[in-house]
Design a protein around this motif. Structure first.
Motif, mmCIF file in Angstrom:
data_model
loop_
_atom_site.group_PDB
_atom_site.id
_atom_site.type_symbol
_atom_site.label_atom_id
_atom_site.label_comp_id
_atom_site.label_asym_id
_atom_site.label_seq_id
_atom_site.Cartn_x
_atom_site.Cartn_y
_atom_site.Cartn_z
ATOM 1 N N THR A 29 8.888 -0.079 -16.466
ATOM 2 C CA THR A 29 8.263 -1.310 -17.317
ATOM 3 C C THR A 29 8.137 -2.786 -16.810
ATOM 4 N N PRO A 30 7.182 -3.382 -17.235
ATOM 5 C CA PRO A 30 7.096 -4.624 -16.737
ATOM 6 C C PRO A 30 8.150 -5.725 -17.124
ATOM 7 N N ASP A 31 9.371 -5.227 -17.020
ATOM 8 C CA ASP A 31 10.508 -6.077 -17.424
ATOM 9 C C ASP A 31 10.898 -6.798 -16.249
ATOM 10 N N ASP A 32 10.976 -8.207 -16.417
ATOM 11 C CA ASP A 32 11.234 -9.228 -14.917
ATOM 12 C C ASP A 32 12.606 -8.871 -14.658
ATOM 13 N N GLN A 33 13.629 -8.535 -15.271
ATOM 14 C CA GLN A 33 14.888 -8.443 -14.808
ATOM 15 C C GLN A 33 15.168 -6.850 -14.257
ATOM 16 N N TYR A 34 14.703 -5.886 -14.783
ATOM 17 C CA TYR A 34 15.161 -4.450 -14.477
ATOM 18 C C TYR A 34 13.805 -3.686 -14.234
ATOM 19 N N GLY A 35 12.827 -4.194 -14.463
ATOM 20 C CA GLY A 35 11.511 -3.362 -14.435
ATOM 21 C C GLY A 35 10.564 -3.633 -13.165
ATOM 22 N N ILE A 36 9.275 -3.535 -13.488
ATOM 23 C CA ILE A 36 8.281 -3.821 -12.510
ATOM 24 C C ILE A 36 7.799 -5.361 -12.914
ATOM 25 N N GLY A 37 8.570 -6.197 -13.174
ATOM 26 C CA GLY A 37 8.061 -7.483 -13.410
ATOM 27 C C GLY A 37 7.752 -8.425 -12.034
ATOM 28 N N LYS A 38 8.338 -8.141 -10.885
ATOM 29 C CA LYS A 38 8.237 -8.940 -9.978
ATOM 30 C C LYS A 38 7.533 -8.477 -8.862
ATOM 31 N N TRP A 39 6.842 -7.051 -8.764
ATOM 32 C CA TRP A 39 6.053 -6.734 -7.606
ATOM 33 C C TRP A 39 4.538 -7.091 -7.767
ATOM 34 N N THR A 40 3.825 -7.296 -6.912
ATOM 35 C CA THR A 40 2.476 -7.510 -6.591
ATOM 36 C C THR A 40 1.768 -6.087 -6.488
ATOM 37 N N GLN A 41 0.569 -6.040 -6.638
ATOM 38 C CA GLN A 41 -0.251 -4.743 -6.539
ATOM 39 C C GLN A 41 -0.084 -4.408 -5.065
ATOM 40 N N ASP A 42 -0.014 -5.327 -4.085
ATOM 41 C CA ASP A 42 0.260 -4.925 -2.791
ATOM 42 C C ASP A 42 1.698 -3.937 -2.660
ATOM 43 N N ASP A 43 2.682 -4.594 -3.251
ATOM 44 C CA ASP A 43 4.061 -3.917 -3.419
ATOM 45 C C ASP A 43 3.862 -2.602 -3.895
ATOM 46 N N PHE A 44 3.272 -2.439 -4.951
ATOM 47 C CA PHE A 44 3.176 -1.186 -5.634
ATOM 48 C C PHE A 44 2.397 -0.087 -4.794
ATOM 49 N N TYR A 45 1.313 -0.508 -3.943
ATOM 50 C CA TYR A 45 0.479 0.163 -3.471
ATOM 51 C C TYR A 45 1.477 0.745 -2.050
ATOM 52 N N ARG A 46 2.083 -0.023 -1.697
ATOM 53 C CA ARG A 46 3.016 0.347 -0.624
ATOM 54 C C ARG A 46 4.054 1.263 -0.872
ATOM 55 N N ALA A 47 4.385 1.355 -1.997
ATOM 56 C CA ALA A 47 5.382 2.311 -2.735
ATOM 57 C C ALA A 47 4.700 3.481 -2.760
ATOM 58 N N MET A 48 3.481 3.686 -3.074
ATOM 59 C CA MET A 48 2.507 4.716 -3.424
ATOM 60 C C MET A 48 2.037 5.346 -1.945
ATOM 61 N N HIS A 49 1.745 4.623 -1.273
ATOM 62 C CA HIS A 49 1.231 4.842 0.132
ATOM 63 C C HIS A 49 2.226 5.094 1.120
ATOM 64 N N THR A 50 3.184 4.445 1.359
ATOM 65 C CA THR A 50 4.065 4.414 2.594
ATOM 66 C C THR A 50 5.515 5.012 2.059
ATOM 67 N N GLY A 51 5.865 5.032 0.737
ATOM 68 C CA GLY A 51 7.000 5.463 0.418
ATOM 69 C C GLY A 51 8.259 4.492 0.847
ATOM 70 N N ARG A 52 7.963 3.135 0.465
ATOM 71 C CA ARG A 52 8.834 1.655 0.941
ATOM 72 C C ARG A 52 8.834 1.231 -0.280
ATOM 73 N N SER A 53 9.882 0.586 -0.393
ATOM 74 C CA SER A 53 10.377 -0.234 -1.961
ATOM 75 C C SER A 53 9.618 -1.974 -1.257
ATOM 76 N N LYS A 54 9.743 -2.545 -2.499
ATOM 77 C CA LYS A 54 9.556 -4.055 -2.285
ATOM 78 C C LYS A 54 10.102 -4.807 -1.058
ATOM 79 N N ASP A 55 11.349 -4.336 -0.898
ATOM 80 C CA ASP A 55 11.936 -4.989 0.222
ATOM 81 C C ASP A 55 12.003 -4.414 1.513
#
Length: 432
Positions: free
Chosen positions: A91-117
């Protein structure tokens, strides 16, 4: 008794199943690198609606929502041979959810299997399939997830055995089993076929259940769609490449589409994990997309032989005794719905005669149905499905083996006898 070589245990009558483990991502408010969100409120609303549809196609809710819990808050335990994983809060919760990722971060997870970090995601999250998803579709799913209610609940850490809890070891796994890249249309095929392939191979990630895995948890590419194991669920996902199992070469496209959309058709019904897929995901897809998926599935190359399963075999003499005993049990308990001749009353009560799912080399699914019963999914097109009552409390292991043996060997079916030991092994198996 003797054992054959095992191929797999798992799902049910046809196609895909839900993602097995978590998506380890979060989201963000700002946009980056030219990946702009929709410019107007109307455009944004349309993008969110598209993303909701695509998230349904990917069955995200199945893994990221605990029964009775908040939507997409995660926490669902996923037992694997390597330990237990827990799905994260998306969920878009800033502390525990998806509150601090960008579209690029999200696409990287989908496309490359890598987290934000940049850390590697475990392949229970089906990035090996999601890598085929286009950037536009990834952005739409991101927009939808950003629109749901935030839930301030921490994700539970995975409980994986050593050395599987060492993420850096995933580099070797990825080298062997992961090929990054969006889906490329086949110019020799129709637009409908390519749409079906995109959905089946990408968001639908059907191969995760219907392809066997090796000891490293990697797919056996030479046996794509040839049947496989849903780990620890004790359901057999039948081969889609053999007419001796759930091969679709002799199915009408309409029957495939009906099964995907409603969970029932004139050729059979879905139960177990596949019923959940239809309930959570496929029933919400458009008729055009369902027909595209059916068109693609019907063209999967068929092989003459199904994979070899492992199961206990009875002697010919004992099998004959079970067959005779099973005939009476069937007449007393089953014939009212499925008819004396096994033709049933489709689509309410599926036929057992000439039913590939009944006579597959693996007898796991019919044994589980007799023991535990079940229902096809409740869908808009079939809101009150007829179900199968459980017989675990009323029939002994030998009686269950006898009636399943009778069903597998009658009316021209070519299945083999079932051992009471197989029934005993499955009687204590988890229901999910």
């Amino acid at each position: 008794m003797k054992r054959k070589s095992l191929f797999a245990l798992s799902a049910v009558v046809v196609v895909a199943a839900a993602a097995l483990v978590p998506v380890l991502w979060s989201g963000g408010d700002n946009l980056h690198n030219g990946s702009a969100m929709a410019a107007t409120p109307a455009d944004q609303a349309a993008l969110v609606k598209k993303g909701e549809y695509l998230a349904r196609a990917g069955d995200c809710i199945a893994c990221h929502t605990v029964r009775g819990g908040k939507q997409f808050a995660g926490g669902l335990p996923m037992a694997t041979p390597f330990g237990t994983m827990f799905t994260p809060n998306i969920t878009p919760d800033d502390q525990y959810g998806i509150g601090k990722w960008t579209q690029d971060d999200f696409y990287r997870a989908m496309h490359t299997g890598r987290s934000k970090d940049g850390s590697l995601l475990y392949p229970g999250f089906p990035f090996t399939s999601y890598t085929k998803v286009t950037r536009a579709d990834s952005d739409a799913i991101y927009a939808y997830l950003r629109s749901v209610a935030p839930v301030n609940v921490a994700s539970r850490p995975h409980e994986l055995k050593f050395p599987f809890n060492q993420r850096n070891m995933l580099i070797g796994w990825r080298t062997l089993f992961f090929r990054e890249g969006e889906y490329k249309p086949d110019p020799t095929k129709s637009v409908e076929w390519n749409r079906g392939a995109y959905l089946i191979e990408g968001l639908g990630h059907c191969g995760m259940c219907h392809t066997s895995i090796n000891a490293m948890g990697g797919p056996v590419s030479s046996a794509a769609f040839a049947g496989g194991l849903i780990p620890l669920q004790n359901w057999y996902a039948p081969s889609l490449t053999s007419n001796k199992e759930a091969g679709l070469g002799d199915w009408e496209t309409k029957d495939i589409a009906d099964l995907l959309k409603t969970g029932v058709s004139n050729r059979g019904a879905v139960f177990g994990p596949m019923a959940e897929v239809v309930h959570n995901s496929l029933q919400y897809m458009s008729d055009a997309d369902i027909n595209a998926m059916a068109t693609y599935l019907k063209t999967i190359p068929q092989k003459s032989e199904a994979p070899e399963p492992m199961q206990l075999e009875t002697s010919e003499k004992f099998g004959g005794e079970l067959l005779k005993q099973g005939q009476k049990i069937y007449a007393d308990n089953c014939a009212k719905c499925h008819a004396e001749n096994g033709l049933g009353q489709p689509p309410a009560f599926p036929p057992l005669a000439n039913n590939q799912s009944i006579q597959m080399p693996s007898a796991v699914n019919p044994i589980r149905m007799v023991l535990n019963g079940g229902y096809p999914p409740s869908t808009d097109a079939n809101p009150h499905p007829y179900g199968m009552p459980p017989f675990a409390q009323s029939l002994s292991n030998q009686e269950v083996a006898a009636v399943v043996t009778y069903i597998r060997m009658s009316w021209g079916n070519h299945g083999t006898a079932v051992s009471p030991q197989q029934v005993s092994d499955l009687r204590s198996a988890p229901l999910d």
